[in-house]
Design an enzyme around this catalytic site. Structure first.
Site, PDB file in Angstrom:
ATOM      1  CB  SER A 112      -8.272   0.942   6.264  1.00 27.31           C
ATOM      2  OG  SER A 112      -8.943   2.172   6.353  1.00 27.31           O
ATOM      3  CB  SER A 114      -7.715   3.725   3.321  1.00 31.23           C
ATOM      4  OG  SER A 114      -6.865   3.090   4.267  1.00 31.23           O
ATOM      5  CE  LYS A 170      -3.836   2.002   2.719  1.00 30.34           C
ATOM      6  NZ  LYS A 170      -4.660   1.789   3.927  1.00 30.34           N
TER       7      LYS A 170
END
Length: 498
Positions: A185, A161, A81
């Site tokens: 997330s 996210s 990420k």
């Protein structure tokens, strides 16, 4: 960033997880696998349906995979990420303010993964600033990477996210991915993209050189096509870090998280059913009842629990997040090398205003602005103590103790909603209990439970602090017992007709 199987040698199932190659085919080398993932990213993420799940790739991944083939992860290709630093690629958190942020260093969790034989395939897109900028955002959008599309229905949201991490794994763009979670997330994008996601106990994995939100709640964790793959990746990234005080106890609790997964049993295991967190969606309820039937068939003893968290827990959580966002972000930005980068949260707010057409077109930055005024240390300390107490000792711990259950379960969230940059996210149905685990800092695993109208929904397993291995074993046992079918991603728009 996604679409057809063009220029990709192996079937989706074989490349996304650990499934064997087609009968009669020679096993692909780690280098060949990495090269195949890069071709698939080009074919269906950059071209075709354009999933926008990947922000940047590491062209050296095939060579690095070949060199790591004899290590425990054997050169497996992992997307990271883009709020986690890697030495070869910028770390942007999805924001144009950090587009030039190339610190040239690995976060300790990435260094651990490399040492175990994992390879950084590239950086995954995300909800910008990990979805803490606005309370009316569209999950999965960042100014750097655009809007992530759900591979099961490309007009549907990938949640956030860690949206790019979840979508990429589901679409077979990597063996696994690393996401981060403050509250939902990892687990939400894993659930709606139909993959396994594990939020470990806060303190199991280092947060150093990870763009922060909350020192109390932030953690990185694995996302993969199976519980075994998630456990393998967790074992590679977990461990103590002198620069992160929360991880002091990690080395003592780090283990071979894959041990016992293949034959884990639920026979006689009492599992709490969080009935009020099932929500009001009939399709989700039917799927959850099928999951409970599968758990019973595997020998588990479901125990009905009627529980509703004190609303003060959520109020206090926001107080904590805003205070820690300001202090943590200022410290992180001050550590960056290079000219022209923001050094404080106030600098980011100013940058966004100066670049409003690119950064603020779809939603604002009201949470950032509120964080700038969150300076009451006494109020913060009280909110932190109260939210942790309500989620942990008076929440999960009390439920496990009073009902004599090993874990609690609920649907993770509902099916993916239609992405809408104009109006923002549409979380509906009152589904899930993930905030309990997030605020308490306890482990939370989501495993695909099935589909509602061909849209994936996950089943959550939540356990006590440091019960990470036990939670993974329970999830692996359920994974084997699951009877609901799991259809592959359509790589097309959702349609009411099959």
């Amino acid at each position: 960033m996604r679409h057809l199987l063009l220029a990709f040698a192996l079937p989706l199932a074989a490349c996304a997880g650990t499934a064997p190659p087609p009968t009669g085919a020679a096993p692909a080398s780690a280098s060949d696998q990495a090269a195949s993932y890069l071709r698939r990213i080009a074919a269906i993420d950059d071209d075709g349906p354009k999933l926008n799940a990947v922000i940047a790739v590491n062209p050296r991944a095939p060579a690095e995979a070949a060199a790591a083939a004899r290590l425990p992860l054997a050169g497996r290709a992992v997307l990271v990420k883009d709020n986690i630093e890697t030495r070869e690629l910028p770390t942007t958190a999805g924001s144009l303010a950090l587009a030039a942020n190339a610190p040239g260093r690995d976060a300790p969790l990435v260094a651990r993964m490399r040492a175990a034989g994992g390879v950084v395939l590239g950086k995954a897109n995300l909800s910008e600033w990990a979805n803490i900028r606005s309370d009316n955002s569209t999950s999965g959008w960042s100014a750097v990477g655009g809007l992530v599309r759900n591979p099961h229905a490309i007009d549907r949201n990938a949640c956030g996210s860690s949206s790019g991490s979840g979508a990429a794994v589901a679409a077979g763009l990597a063996w696994a991915a690393i996401g981060t979670e403050t509250d939902g997330s990892i687990t939400c994008p894993a659930s709606v993209n139909g993959v396994v996601g594990f939020k470990p106990t806060v303190g199991m994995v280092s947060r150093t050189h990870v763009v922060p939100i909350s020192a109390a709640q932030d953690t990185a964790g694995p996302m993969a096509m199976s519980v075994a793959d998630a456990a393998l990746l967790l074992g590679a990234i977990a461990g103590s870090d002198p620069a992160d005080r929360a991880t002091t106890g990690a080395d003592a609790r780090r283990t071979d998280f894959t041990a016992g997964l293949a034959d884990a049993s639920l026979a006689g295991v009492r599992i709490g059913v969080l009935r009020r967190q099932v929500g009001s969606r009939p399709g989700v309820t039917r799927l959850f009842e099928q999951a409970l039937a599968d758990l019973r068939a595997a020998g588990a003893v479901p125990v009905e629990i009627a529980f509703q968290p004190d609303a003060a827990m959520y109020r206090d959580e926001l107080t904590v997040l805003l205070y820690e966002l300001r202090t943590g972000m200022d410290a992180y930005l001050a550590s960056l090398r290079g000219a022209g980068l923001p050094r404080t949260l106030a600098d980011i707010v100013a940058f966004n205003k100066a670049n409003a057409p690119s950064e603020l077109r779809w939603f604002g930055q009201e949470l950032f602005e509120r964080a700038l005024t969150a300076t009451d240390a006494a109020a913060y300390r009280k909110a932190l103590a109260d939210s942790r107490r309500l989620a942990g000792p008076e929440g999960i711990d009390r439920l496990l103790r009073e009902h004599r259950v090993a874990f609690v379960v609920a649907p993770t969230t509902g099916p993916a909603w239609a992405s809408d940059l104009v109006n923002g996210d549409n979380f509906a149905g009152g589904i899930g209990a993930g905030s309990l685990a997030a605020i308490a800092g306890y482990p939370h695993l989501t495993v695909p439970m099935g589909q509602v109208e061909r849209l994936p929904v996950g089943l959550s397993f939540i356990g006590a602090r440091w019960a990470d291995h036990a939670v993974l074993k329970a999830g692996a046992a359920y994974e084997r017992a699951r009877t609901a079918p799991l259809a592959p991603p359509s790589l097309d728009r959702w349609s009411p007709t099959p």
